[in-house]
Motif scaffolding. Structure first.
Motif, PDB file in Angstrom:
ATOM      1  N   THR A 387       0.841  -1.206   0.000  1.00  0.00           N
ATOM      2  CA  THR A 387       0.000   0.000   0.000  1.00  0.00           C
ATOM      3  C   THR A 387       0.873   1.252   0.000  1.00  0.00           C
ATOM      4  O   THR A 387       0.598   2.224  -0.728  1.00  0.00           O
ATOM      5  CB  THR A 387      -0.940   0.007   1.221  1.00  0.00           C
ATOM      6  OG1 THR A 387      -1.796  -1.135   1.155  1.00  0.00           O
ATOM      7  CG2 THR A 387      -1.786   1.274   1.251  1.00  0.00           C
ATOM      8  N   VAL A 390       2.388   1.840  -3.442  1.00  0.00           N
ATOM      9  CA  VAL A 390       1.397   2.402  -4.373  1.00  0.00           C
ATOM     10  C   VAL A 390       1.141   3.875  -4.069  1.00  0.00           C
ATOM     11  O   VAL A 390       0.983   4.690  -4.985  1.00  0.00           O
ATOM     12  CB  VAL A 390       0.090   1.585  -4.325  1.00  0.00           C
ATOM     13  CG1 VAL A 390      -1.036   2.315  -5.059  1.00  0.00           C
ATOM     14  CG2 VAL A 390       0.304   0.204  -4.928  1.00  0.00           C
ATOM     15  N   LEU A 400       0.816  -1.784  -8.265  1.00  0.00           N
ATOM     16  CA  LEU A 400      -0.622  -2.021  -8.110  1.00  0.00           C
ATOM     17  C   LEU A 400      -0.929  -3.513  -8.153  1.00  0.00           C
ATOM     18  O   LEU A 400      -1.735  -4.022  -7.363  1.00  0.00           O
ATOM     19  CB  LEU A 400      -1.388  -1.289  -9.208  1.00  0.00           C
ATOM     20  CG  LEU A 400      -1.537   0.226  -9.031  1.00  0.00           C
ATOM     21  CD1 LEU A 400      -1.933   0.876 -10.352  1.00  0.00           C
ATOM     22  CD2 LEU A 400      -2.576   0.547  -7.960  1.00  0.00           C
ATOM     23  N   LYS A 403       0.016  -5.141  -4.819  1.00  0.00           N
ATOM     24  CA  LYS A 403      -0.984  -4.891  -3.786  1.00  0.00           C
ATOM     25  C   LYS A 403      -2.225  -5.749  -4.017  1.00  0.00           C
ATOM     26  O   LYS A 403      -2.778  -6.355  -3.078  1.00  0.00           O
ATOM     27  CB  LYS A 403      -1.365  -3.411  -3.755  1.00  0.00           C
ATOM     28  CG  LYS A 403      -2.404  -3.094  -2.682  1.00  0.00           C
ATOM     29  CD  LYS A 403      -2.777  -1.626  -2.659  1.00  0.00           C
ATOM     30  CE  LYS A 403      -3.867  -1.358  -1.608  1.00  0.00           C
ATOM     31  NZ  LYS A 403      -4.263   0.066  -1.546  1.00  0.00           N
ATOM     32  N   GLY A 404      -2.662  -5.816  -5.276  1.00  0.00           N
ATOM     33  CA  GLY A 404      -3.826  -6.641  -5.600  1.00  0.00           C
ATOM     34  C   GLY A 404      -3.592  -8.104  -5.300  1.00  0.00           C
ATOM     35  O   GLY A 404      -4.487  -8.811  -4.809  1.00  0.00           O
ATOM     36  N   GLN A 415     -11.736  -6.499  -3.533  1.00  0.00           N
ATOM     37  CA  GLN A 415     -10.746  -5.414  -3.474  1.00  0.00           C
ATOM     38  C   GLN A 415      -9.577  -5.705  -4.418  1.00  0.00           C
ATOM     39  O   GLN A 415      -9.068  -4.816  -5.103  1.00  0.00           O
ATOM     40  CB  GLN A 415     -10.232  -5.256  -2.044  1.00  0.00           C
ATOM     41  CG  GLN A 415     -11.267  -4.742  -1.059  1.00  0.00           C
ATOM     42  CD  GLN A 415     -10.687  -4.619   0.333  1.00  0.00           C
ATOM     43  OE1 GLN A 415      -9.610  -4.059   0.532  1.00  0.00           O
ATOM     44  NE2 GLN A 415     -11.394  -5.172   1.325  1.00  0.00           N
ATOM     45  N   ASP A 418     -10.459  -4.812  -7.993  1.00  0.00           N
ATOM     46  CA  ASP A 418     -10.436  -3.366  -8.265  1.00  0.00           C
ATOM     47  C   ASP A 418      -9.013  -2.855  -8.445  1.00  0.00           C
ATOM     48  O   ASP A 418      -8.731  -2.053  -9.339  1.00  0.00           O
ATOM     49  CB  ASP A 418     -11.118  -2.607  -7.117  1.00  0.00           C
ATOM     50  CG  ASP A 418     -12.618  -2.872  -7.051  1.00  0.00           C
ATOM     51  OD1 ASP A 418     -13.184  -3.301  -8.080  1.00  0.00           O
ATOM     52  OD2 ASP A 418     -13.212  -2.647  -5.981  1.00  0.00           O
ATOM     53  N   VAL A 419      -8.102  -3.338  -7.594  1.00  0.00           N
ATOM     54  CA  VAL A 419      -6.728  -2.844  -7.646  1.00  0.00           C
ATOM     55  C   VAL A 419      -6.006  -3.359  -8.888  1.00  0.00           C
ATOM     56  O   VAL A 419      -5.321  -2.599  -9.592  1.00  0.00           O
ATOM     57  CB  VAL A 419      -5.957  -3.243  -6.370  1.00  0.00           C
ATOM     58  CG1 VAL A 419      -4.482  -2.851  -6.485  1.00  0.00           C
ATOM     59  CG2 VAL A 419      -6.578  -2.574  -5.144  1.00  0.00           C
ATOM     60  N   GLN A 422      -6.911  -1.590 -11.976  1.00  0.00           N
ATOM     61  CA  GLN A 422      -6.152  -0.346 -12.124  1.00  0.00           C
ATOM     62  C   GLN A 422      -4.782  -0.624 -12.748  1.00  0.00           C
ATOM     63  O   GLN A 422      -4.299   0.143 -13.590  1.00  0.00           O
ATOM     64  CB  GLN A 422      -5.963   0.326 -10.769  1.00  0.00           C
ATOM     65  CG  GLN A 422      -7.218   0.923 -10.161  1.00  0.00           C
ATOM     66  CD  GLN A 422      -6.907   1.592  -8.832  1.00  0.00           C
ATOM     67  OE1 GLN A 422      -6.040   2.463  -8.750  1.00  0.00           O
ATOM     68  NE2 GLN A 422      -7.595   1.168  -7.788  1.00  0.00           N
TER      69      GLN A 422
END
Length: 479
Positions: A387, A390, A400, A403-404, A415, A418-419, A422
């Motif tokens: 996090t 990012v 990204l 993190k995903g 979640q 969504d990440v 991106q």
């Protein structure tokens, strides 16, 4: 400051006031100079030079009407003055008053028909009117009066470039280069814009080669020229000569580590591992405080599957380099090598040491968190680090994705989706790993058909792993 004070103490002293105006002009304070020039005329309203200077200042400030008014008054009083007429012509050209400009230029030529500068004014007018052929005729007429005039050679070069007559432009450039009045830096300044003209390189490449080679023969020890030649040969895809330029520059400037780094970077991009290792060792010897040579040496050894010696090189760099942020980068590389060598515990320790020196090292934050997620260890810590990475680089698709992927391992699939979406939108669509990850989160969130499409795309980008092949064969997620 002193002349301003003197002028205040003796406000009627014309010499002080004139000196003040000249000082202000040297400082490009046109508005202030204009104010004091008006005061000069109040002190001596008959001085022609004062009025002429006021008109020039008015022109510089865009008050063309006042400027022309003063010029006309001077002309009415003193008759025809060539320098005044020349300035009027320039003003009319600036105002795009072509008829008035032509009238003044014709008066100048009538007064002195052998002055090439007046013909250049006329050629500029023709080019502005789209009469390129007439413009060139007039320039060539000016050239007949002064064949070696630097101004005319420059005008021919620039006009030919402007209309796309590249062959003629390069002939003019050769004439400029053979002229004694031009210094090397001026010659380089004429060439530099050509580096960005793809059409010239497509049609006049050999001619450009000859020009550059002639310059190198003439100025064999000029670093700015050698740097320009390097850029030229890169555009010509003549990589052998480009590398020669890098070597040549380093021999002339061997105390500059950037020169050696450019050679190594060049060789690394062409996968010349042995050259990378040899020159990086030279860099370590000559510049032991420069961390980049340890990095390159280790990367070269890694390419040869010599991870153990790569690790030794990085450790040597950690001992020798003093700057914390650079040592942090060395720890980042050391951690990557340890993990690659299946020494995960040592990798994590290296990452921690790197973060102590530079807590916002995004490379470590990303890689450390990704490898923890791959090992299913300390996932909350991994999420915190990814996090932060990012937050520091919000447009980095790799960060990204990491993190995903951590969110995926925490089973926070929505979640994660969504990440990683991106990441896809910010350049990750060209990455096989990111596409495969997106397929995984799509599968876990119920979009099985879409998941298959992203797995398929991942397999098209690069050779699929056995796990990805199984996903495609079974059309299902494989942990």
């Amino acid at each position: 400051q002193f002349i301003r004070k003197a002028s205040e103490l003796e406000p009627k002293n014309k010499y002080y006031k004139h000196f003040l105006v000249m000082s202000l002009l040297n400082q490009q304070e046109i508005q202030e100079a204009y104010k004091y020039q008006k005061q000069l005329i109040e002190l001596d309203s008959t001085n022609t030079n004062y009025k002429y200077q006021l008109a020039l200042l008015a022109s510089d400030l865009g008050d063309f009407d006042l400027s022309l008014k003063i010029f006309n008054q001077l002309e009415e009083r003193y008759g025809y003055i060539p320098r005044l007429s020349e300035t009027k012509a320039k003003i009319f050209l600036d105002k795009k008053n072509n008829e008035a400009a032509k009238k003044e230029i014709e008066r100048l030529i009538e007064h002195d028909s052998n002055n090439p500068i007046y013909y250049l004014y006329l050629s500029e007018l023709y080019f502005r009117q789209g009469k390129d052929s007439l413009g060139f005729d007039v320039i060539n007429e000016a050239k007949s009066f002064e064949p070696n005039s630097p101004h005319i050679l420059i005008e021919l070069y620039q006009r030919n470039m402007q209309v796309g007559n590249y062959a003629d432009a390069l002939k003019s450039l050769e004439n400029i280069y053979s002229h004694d009045d031009f210094k090397l830096q001026e010659k380089l300044n004429f060439f530099k814009p050509l580096l960005f003209e793809q059409q010239i390189y497509a049609t006049q490449g050999e001619k450009l080669d000859n020009i550059v080679q002639d310059l190198l023969n003439q100025y064999s020890e000029s670093l700015p020229l050698i740097d320009l030649a390097y850029e030229h040969y890169i555009r010509r895809s003549d990589y052998a000569k480009a590398r020669e330029c890098l070597e040549r520059a380093f021999k002339l400037d061997d105390g500059n580590p950037d020169r050696l780094e450019r050679i190594i970077t060049f060789d690394y991009s062409f996968d010349r591992k042995e050259n990378v290792i040899y020159n990086s060792l030279l860099g370590i010897k000559k510049f032991p405080q420069n961390y980049i040579f340890y990095i390159f040496n280790a990367l070269g050894l890694e390419e040869l599957d010599d991870i153990d010696n790569a690790i030794k090189t990085i450790k040597k760099g950690i001992r020798n380099v003093e700057e914390d942020d650079k040592v942090s980068e060395l720890y980042a590389t050391l951690g990557d090598f340890y993990y690659q060598n299946s020494q995960n515990f040592l990798a994590y320790r290296a990452y921690r040491n790197g973060l102590k020196l530079k807590p916002d090292n995004t490379r470590i934050l990303n890689n450390y968190s990704y490898y923890l997620s791959e090992d299913n260890r300390k996932l909350k810590k991994a999420l915190e680090m990814s996090t932060k990475a990012v937050e520091l680089e919000p447009n980095n698709s790799t960060f990204l994705d990491t993190k995903g992927w951590v969110l995926f391992k925490l089973k926070k699939y929505k979640q994660a989706k969504d990440v990683i979406r991106q990441a896809i939108s910010k350049g990750g669509d060209s990455s096989a790993v990111i596409n495969e990850h997106y397929g995984d989160v799509l599968y876990k969130t119920g979009s099985t058909d879409s998941a298959y499409m992203y797995w398929l795309k991942a397999s098209e980008i690069e050779e699929p792993s056995d796990k990805l092949k199984e996903k495609l064969r079974k059309k299902t997620y494989v942990p």
